[in-house]
Design a protein around this motif. Structure first.
Motif, mmCIF file in Angstrom:
data_model
loop_
_atom_site.group_PDB
_atom_site.id
_atom_site.type_symbol
_atom_site.label_atom_id
_atom_site.label_comp_id
_atom_site.label_asym_id
_atom_site.label_seq_id
_atom_site.Cartn_x
_atom_site.Cartn_y
_atom_site.Cartn_z
ATOM 1 N N ALA A 48 0.800 -1.287 0.077
ATOM 2 C CA ALA A 48 -0.027 -0.165 0.012
ATOM 3 C C ALA A 48 0.641 1.296 -0.051
ATOM 4 O O ALA A 48 0.316 2.497 -0.622
ATOM 5 C CB ALA A 48 -0.942 -0.181 1.086
ATOM 6 N N THR A 49 2.119 1.240 0.568
ATOM 7 C CA THR A 49 2.920 2.290 0.560
ATOM 8 C C THR A 49 3.238 2.771 -0.717
ATOM 9 O O THR A 49 3.535 4.095 -1.163
ATOM 10 C CB THR A 49 4.263 2.019 1.317
ATOM 11 O OG1 THR A 49 3.998 1.671 2.746
ATOM 12 C CG2 THR A 49 4.993 3.118 1.213
ATOM 13 N N LEU A 50 3.112 1.906 -1.604
ATOM 14 C CA LEU A 50 3.590 2.513 -3.274
ATOM 15 C C LEU A 50 2.202 3.383 -3.651
ATOM 16 O O LEU A 50 2.638 4.382 -4.155
ATOM 17 C CB LEU A 50 3.390 1.168 -4.127
ATOM 18 C CG LEU A 50 4.595 0.265 -3.919
ATOM 19 C CD1 LEU A 50 4.241 -1.070 -4.600
ATOM 20 C CD2 LEU A 50 5.993 0.640 -4.112
ATOM 21 N N VAL A 51 1.042 3.119 -3.207
ATOM 22 C CA VAL A 51 0.093 3.965 -3.599
ATOM 23 C C VAL A 51 0.349 5.178 -2.807
ATOM 24 O O VAL A 51 0.237 6.533 -3.391
ATOM 25 C CB VAL A 51 -1.376 3.458 -2.955
ATOM 26 C CG1 VAL A 51 -2.337 4.320 -3.194
ATOM 27 C CG2 VAL A 51 -1.557 2.070 -3.820
ATOM 28 N N VAL A 52 0.664 5.360 -1.532
ATOM 29 C CA VAL A 52 0.976 6.499 -0.742
ATOM 30 C C VAL A 52 2.086 7.559 -1.479
ATOM 31 O O VAL A 52 1.688 8.608 -1.691
ATOM 32 C CB VAL A 52 1.259 6.277 0.691
ATOM 33 C CG1 VAL A 52 1.530 7.606 1.405
ATOM 34 C CG2 VAL A 52 -0.097 5.665 1.336
ATOM 35 N N GLU A 53 3.232 6.692 -1.880
ATOM 36 C CA GLU A 53 4.210 7.459 -2.159
ATOM 37 C C GLU A 53 4.000 8.098 -3.691
ATOM 38 O O GLU A 53 4.574 9.254 -3.944
ATOM 39 C CB GLU A 53 5.425 6.340 -2.358
ATOM 40 C CG GLU A 53 5.878 6.228 -1.038
ATOM 41 C CD GLU A 53 6.939 5.150 -1.009
ATOM 42 O OE1 GLU A 53 7.240 4.445 -2.119
ATOM 43 O OE2 GLU A 53 7.741 5.048 -0.032
ATOM 44 N N ALA A 54 2.978 7.313 -4.478
ATOM 45 C CA ALA A 54 2.660 7.740 -5.954
ATOM 46 C C ALA A 54 1.961 9.135 -5.715
ATOM 47 O O ALA A 54 1.820 9.908 -6.435
ATOM 48 C CB ALA A 54 1.548 6.710 -6.522
#
Length: 321
Positions: A48-54
Motif C-alpha cells: 500500500a505504501t506504493l500508492v501513498v508514495e505515488a
C-alpha cells in the motif's frame, strides 16, 4: 489530432499536479517484526505504501519491540506518531484501558485515527475513529467453538499466550460460548506473556496440560506459531489421534497440516488485507475525503478447512494468507 493531443497533454499535466499536490503522512502501528502474523500485515503495508508514495505521501511503520507491556507500549507509539506531526494514525486497540487515552489525545490534536486488527467497530464508534478494519474477535471465536462442537469436540482448551490483551480474551470467550451453545465445554489456558514467541515454553505447557487431563479433545491456538507449538505438544504427548487442533490464523505449515488432515481448521482474518486497507483508506481519507460507507470493514472470520485448502495454500506460499 493536434487538438486531441493538446487535450491529452493537458489532462496528463493536471493528473501530475493532483498526484504531487496530495500528500498524506501516515503512521501505522503494528506488532513485532518477527511475528509471523504481522509479517503478513507488513506485506500489505509495504504494497500500500506504493500508492501513498505515488501521491507524494509517506508511511511510517512503528512496531512493538516486545509483547511484555503491549497496551502501554502501543500507547507510547501513538504518542511517538503524534510527535512526528502525522496526518493520520492506524492502530490496533489491543488494550483499550491503556490505549484509549493516547488515541483520544491524538484525535484532540487534530490527527485522524483508524483502528485496525484489534478494537472492533463499537470501539471505533465510541472513540470517533474513522473506521475499524479487521476481525471481530468474539464472533470469530464463537465460530471456532461451533466448528469444534460440530466435529465432535467436547472439551477444548484455548491457549492464551497474551493474557490481558482484549482481542485475545474475546477470542477465548467466544470459543467457550460457541461450544456452550452445543452443550460442550471450553476453558482458557493462560500462559505468561513472556511465553509468546517461545515455542518450547508454549509446547511444554500444552503438553503438560494434555497429559494431566485425558478429557481434553481439542486445542485452540491464538496464532499460527502457537498452533505449531500445540502440534508439537500433541505429538510428544501421544495425542495426535485423540485431540483435534484449531487455530486463529495460519502459516504454510498449518495449511499443510489441514491439507494432510493433521489440523482440523484455521480461522482466517486476512492480515494482508488489514495492512493494505488501513494504509490505502488512510491515504484516501486525508487526500480526498474518501471513507467507506460500511463500518466496521470486516476481513474475517473465515474458516479454512479441507473444503478450501488448495486456494488458501497457494496464497500462503506467496505470503498473502
Amino acid at each position: 489530432m493536434s487538438k486531441l493531443r493538446t487535450l491529452m497533454a493537458g489532462a496528463a499535466v493536471a493528473a501530475v499536479c493532483v498526484t504531487t499536490a496530495s500528500a498524506a503522512d501516515i503512521a501505522i502501528i503494528g506488532g513485532k517484526s518477527d511475528d509471523a502474523f504481522f509479517a503478513k500485515i507488513a506485506k500489505g503495508i509495504t504494497d500500500a505504501t506504493l500508492v501513498v508514495e505515488a501521491h507524494g505521501g509517506t508511511v511510517n511503520y512503528l512496531q512493538l519491540q516486545t509483547y511484555d507491556n503491549i497496551g502501554g507500549d502501543a500507547a507510547n507509539l501513538v504518542r511517538t506518531a503524534m510527535s512526528q506531526n502525522v496526518d493520520i494514525i492506524a492502530v490496533p486497540n489491543w488494550v483499550p484501558d491503556t490505549q484509549d487515552e493516547a488515541i483520544k489525545a491524538a484525535m484532540n490534536a487534530g490527527i485522524a485515527v483508524i483502528l485496525y486488527n484489534a478494537g472492533g467497530g463499537e470501539k471505533a464508534a465510541e472513540l470517533g475513529a474513522i473506521n475499524y478494519i479487521g476481525n471481530e474477535e468474539y464472533p470469530a471465536g464463537f465460530a471456532g467453538g461451533k466448528y469444534f462442537a460440530e466435529h465432535g469436540a467436547k472439551h477444548v482448551i484455548c491457549v492464551n499466550t497474551v493474557p490481558g490483551s482484549g482481542n485475545i480474551e474475546d477470542r477465548c470467550r467466544g470459543l467457550a460460548d460457541g461450544m456452550a451453545e452445543a452443550g460442550v465445554t471450553a476453558e482458557q489456558l493462560p500462559l505468561p506473556a513472556s511465553s509468546f514467541g517461545d515455542p518450547t515454553a508454549v509446547a511444554e505447557a500444552i503438553k503438560a496440560t494434555l497429559l494431566g487431563d485425558d478429557t481434553i479433545d481439542g486445542v485452540f491456538a491464538i496464532s499460527s506459531a502457537d498452533a505449531d507449538s500445540a502440534y508439537t505438544a500433541m505429538q510428544q504427548a501421544g495425542k495426535l489421534d485423540s485431540v483435534q487442533l484449531g487455530s486463529f490464523d495460519m502459516n504454510v505449515a498449518g495449511l499443510e497440516r489441514i491439507r494432510d488432515s493433521e489440523q482440523l481448521f484455521a480461522i482466517d482474518q486476512q492480515p494482508w488485507l488489514q495492512g493494505f486497507l488501513a494504509v490505502t483508506l488512510a491515504d484516501g481519507y486525508v487526500n480526498y475525503g474518501l471513507a467507506m460507507a460500511t463500518s466496521p470493514l470486516l476481513t474475517g472470520p473465515g474458516i479454512v478447512d479441507l473444503t478450501n485448502i488448495d486456494a488458501t495454500l497457494a496464497g500462503g506460499e506467496q505470503g498473502y494468507r
